[in-house]
Design an enzyme around this catalytic site. Sequence first.
Site, PDB file in Angstrom:
ATOM      1  N   ARG A 144      10.187  -1.214  -8.810  1.00  0.00           N
ATOM      2  CA  ARG A 144       9.894  -2.602  -8.453  1.00  0.00           C
ATOM      3  C   ARG A 144      10.713  -3.053  -7.253  1.00  0.00           C
ATOM      4  O   ARG A 144      10.852  -4.252  -7.004  1.00  0.00           O
ATOM      5  CB  ARG A 144      10.136  -3.524  -9.656  1.00  0.00           C
ATOM      6  CG  ARG A 144       9.175  -3.256 -10.806  1.00  0.00           C
ATOM      7  CD  ARG A 144       9.408  -4.170 -11.987  1.00  0.00           C
ATOM      8  NE  ARG A 144       8.427  -3.918 -13.036  1.00  0.00           N
ATOM      9  CZ  ARG A 144       7.216  -4.487 -13.093  1.00  0.00           C
ATOM     10  NH1 ARG A 144       6.862  -5.356 -12.154  1.00  0.00           N
ATOM     11  NH2 ARG A 144       6.392  -4.203 -14.071  1.00  0.00           N
ATOM     12  N   ASP A 145      11.247  -2.101  -6.525  1.00  0.00           N
ATOM     13  CA  ASP A 145      12.026  -2.421  -5.335  1.00  0.00           C
ATOM     14  C   ASP A 145      11.679  -1.385  -4.272  1.00  0.00           C
ATOM     15  O   ASP A 145      10.628  -0.760  -4.333  1.00  0.00           O
ATOM     16  CB  ASP A 145      13.521  -2.441  -5.660  1.00  0.00           C
ATOM     17  CG  ASP A 145      14.282  -3.491  -4.861  1.00  0.00           C
ATOM     18  OD1 ASP A 145      13.982  -3.648  -3.662  1.00  0.00           O
ATOM     19  OD2 ASP A 145      15.169  -4.139  -5.437  1.00  0.00           O
ATOM     20  N   GLU A 146      12.566  -1.165  -3.281  1.00  0.00           N
ATOM     21  CA  GLU A 146      12.224  -0.279  -2.179  1.00  0.00           C
ATOM     22  C   GLU A 146      12.010   1.169  -2.636  1.00  0.00           C
ATOM     23  O   GLU A 146      12.617   1.641  -3.590  1.00  0.00           O
ATOM     24  CB  GLU A 146      13.307  -0.322  -1.107  1.00  0.00           C
ATOM     25  CG  GLU A 146      13.104  -1.402  -0.056  1.00  0.00           C
ATOM     26  CD  GLU A 146      13.352  -2.796  -0.590  1.00  0.00           C
ATOM     27  OE1 GLU A 146      14.344  -2.967  -1.325  1.00  0.00           O
ATOM     28  OE2 GLU A 146      12.565  -3.718  -0.292  1.00  0.00           O
TER      29      GLU A 146
END
Length: 437
Positions: free
Chosen positions: A209-211
């Site tokens: 849910r991030d980079e």
Amino acid sequence: MLSFTILALFLSLSPSVFAQLTTTVGPTTPSSAKRNVICNVLDYGGSIGSSDIGPAINSTYNNCVLNNEGSTLYIPQGNYNMVTWVTLSGGTQWAIQLDGLITRTGTSSGHMFAITDATDFEFYSSTSAGGIQGNGYQARNAGPRLIRMITSTSYSVHDLILVDSPEFHLIIDNGSRGEVYNLAIRGGSDGIDVSGTNHWIHDVEVTNRDECVTIKSPAHNIMVERIWCNQSGGSAFGSLGTGVDIANVVYQNIYTNGGNQAMMFKSNGGNGTVSNVLLQNFISRGTAYGLYLNQYWASISPNPGNGVQLTNITFMNWDGDVVDGVARSPLALLCADGAPCSSITLQNVNMWSQSGQALAKCESAFGSGVGCIRDGDPSSYAASTSTMAEPAGYTTPPSLPGDLTAGFTSVSPIPTPTIPTTFFPGLPQISPLAKNK
């Protein structure tokens, strides 16, 4: 190890734009040269099913690895819990062979594995099935990172499975000549963060849910390729703050299925430079944003400075779509008024919208290849939009077997995946899995 000394990509459209690895990367000796002595954690206080394998890893390193150049710290197949994190400093011509699965049960912050100042080093699973389960859903943003490579030289991290870190999964913290490949990463936070010089990241799948794979400052001569961002936040530069120093970076053959963006540059204020970047052969499907450059990124507080200078950034051979191209543009170049972007080139960029309508957005951006960008001497101008038509070169993006329709929740356990053998449609992996060698 990368088998050639100099790898360079030069663009005919602009000879000033290039990026390259300038030296060999990876360990300087083969894995066999690190097997003169096998330092088994089961001989230094460890046991399969251990409630805390950390002390045994420390003891094995201090009493066996450091006393025997050309040795392997071996964690056999089996399940282990870990409460005590390890910092393994120094060491030359050595390896960690993690064939077991280590599960985080400790609650302190820091890094489960911190490898500092290693030279000619390898961290891998010979079965391509070993790894770390972070159970981040139990300690989201309040526990350790899984692996941090700190100022190390000539090394590789490969054939590992990293699952649900409470914080970041793998951090390449400066150093040089690192090679990272054949990884499967699933979790909530950043997949791989990279800084340093002459690093090669390839054949990696990230679901989070991030980079996905992100460049941090300082960074020079970085190659990132054959990355599968599978329901991920997407790849990025940043966030960029003060004193930014990034140059000579290539991303190529990047496949993004769902998630937030195909590629993002993110900053708010700050200073320094990002220059000589090539982003080519991108495929994306159903992302929220596409090509997204935002130097007024509201998720961070403004940094001191007029803005990070972005120059000689080339986007080439892109094919993809966003979900709603009016709400979130497939092409957004929002540069700092105090540091307008220059020499931003879009060539054969065919980004579109699943909704059938799209806008391009620009602010203080100079270059070519999209209707709202300006040419001439860089200066500030207010944000503007232009209506996009479906690009003539746009085709429905291909997919990969294993594409997820949604990511994993951040409040429930995430299952342990297997490492795939394809990371970009139509291309084989660069290096075979260790278990297949």
